[in-house]
Enzyme design. Sequence first.
Site, PDB file in Angstrom:
ATOM      1  N   GLU A 241       0.862  -1.186   0.000  1.00 55.14           N
ATOM      2  CA  GLU A 241       0.000   0.000   0.000  1.00 55.14           C
ATOM      3  C   GLU A 241       0.893   1.230   0.000  1.00 55.14           C
ATOM      4  O   GLU A 241       1.942   1.252   0.652  1.00 55.14           O
ATOM      5  CB  GLU A 241      -0.897   0.034   1.234  1.00 55.14           C
ATOM      6  CG  GLU A 241      -1.887  -1.116   1.330  1.00 55.14           C
ATOM      7  CD  GLU A 241      -3.165  -0.863   0.557  1.00 55.14           C
ATOM      8  OE1 GLU A 241      -3.284   0.235  -0.029  1.00 55.14           O
ATOM      9  OE2 GLU A 241      -4.027  -1.754   0.527  1.00 55.14           O
TER      10      GLU A 241
ATOM     11  N   LYS B  74       0.471  -1.695  -9.955  1.00 52.48           N
ATOM     12  CA  LYS B  74       0.140  -0.576  -9.081  1.00 52.48           C
ATOM     13  C   LYS B  74      -1.117   0.103  -9.602  1.00 52.48           C
ATOM     14  O   LYS B  74      -1.158   0.550 -10.746  1.00 52.48           O
ATOM     15  CB  LYS B  74       1.297   0.423  -9.000  1.00 52.48           C
ATOM     16  CG  LYS B  74       1.030   1.571  -8.034  1.00 52.48           C
ATOM     17  CD  LYS B  74       2.109   2.644  -8.124  1.00 52.48           C
ATOM     18  CE  LYS B  74       3.421   2.155  -7.571  1.00 52.48           C
ATOM     19  NZ  LYS B  74       4.424   3.262  -7.489  1.00 52.48           N
TER      20      LYS B  74
ATOM     21  N   ASP C  79      13.099   9.787  -3.339  1.00 54.91           N
ATOM     22  CA  ASP C  79      12.477   9.041  -2.252  1.00 54.91           C
ATOM     23  C   ASP C  79      13.238   7.750  -1.982  1.00 54.91           C
ATOM     24  O   ASP C  79      12.658   6.648  -1.897  1.00 54.91           O
ATOM     25  CB  ASP C  79      11.016   8.729  -2.589  1.00 54.91           C
ATOM     26  CG  ASP C  79      10.204   8.350  -1.347  1.00 54.91           C
ATOM     27  OD1 ASP C  79      10.664   8.641  -0.223  1.00 54.91           O
ATOM     28  OD2 ASP C  79       9.115   7.762  -1.500  1.00 54.91           O
TER      29      ASP C  79
END
Length: 401
Positions: free
Chosen positions: A124, A144, A241
Amino acid sequence: MVDANNQLSGNKGIHRTLLNRKNVAVVVPGMLALCCVILCPCFYWKRKETTTVVLAKDPDSVGSLTTRKSKSATKKTPGSPLREKPNPRFSSPPRLTKVGSIHINLDQVVKITRNFSPSMVIGEGEFGTVYKAQLEDGRFIAIKRANKEHFERVKALLSSEADLLAKIDHRCLVKLLGYLDEGSECLIMTEYISNGTLREHLDGIRNGILEFKNRLEIAIDVAHGLTYLHIYSEKQIIHRDVNSSNILLTDSMRAKVADFGFATLGTTSDSDKSHVSTKVKGTLGYIDPVYMKTLQLTTKSDVYSFGILLLEIITGRRPLEQNKSDHERVTLRWLFKKFDEGNVEELVDPMMKEVVDREILVRIFILAFQCAAPEWSERPDMKIVGEQLWAIRMDYLNTVK
């Protein structure tokens, strides 16, 4: 033409006779001039006739000749051996309903995910849910699915992620296999990595404990992946990220950098800018403080995140430990203080029972602190980081032997 040849034969005989005479020096220049007058028109006419004949027999001969010349003139300079060969499948943005080796429509996706069953969920995220699915040929893929909440915004982000993934092809980066934008669904299909995330392994959720050698090789894989993005990809890409939950591990414990939802293009080689200006994106604890303060982003922001990740790999601690006391909550600050006091061995993940040479540990911590330095100028490039990690690995293997 016959008269010309007879004339040529006669001239040759005269030439031989004149060469034997004492006054050859006077006569020869005159005869040479006469030969030139006779021979040159003959050879010109002959060459013109030959060309005409070739064109009549082979109308494509001129085109073929031009092709051969152009091939030799456009010889390509060999690319860098560190660069992965570009994948022809990803030569254009994935705006169609199929990309790469996946040819699939929405009905087929619904079928292989069992109508997006919760039992097929493997992850998630902010952008949506990730499902594991099996194709008819037996291959497993990850799908996804864009979150229905704020769908248009998430759809734009997934589209951007697919565009960036389509530009890269490297063994340390998750591969894009397909992209589908149909009706109220937006899906990205990538290769399925079977062994979970790095964070799961550090937490002991997965079977076994990561030994030091595995941790070092995982760090090297991530460094190689980021080096490719920063230097060798078609366009410079900043991941934005880098964190332990976005590092996926294969069954053979090789690492692949995943989740390019926040990734963005960096500066171009012909640009006079040293950074791109953008809103702050990333995971708290890994975000470059210079980027947070100035909204200016460079590849050195990824380097900072990697430095935090490297400390996490060796210590097992998250960047922010909410359950720790105030002076231990920020892992970087706590680690630097302990390291400065000389307590290097105490910083190693207690789950790892192996005893590692102190010098090896010191070198890794110093490299990690350099990556997480306060200023861009103090941080090394990812290529240098990868080279230093590789040297540390070689020395570590020698100490084990």
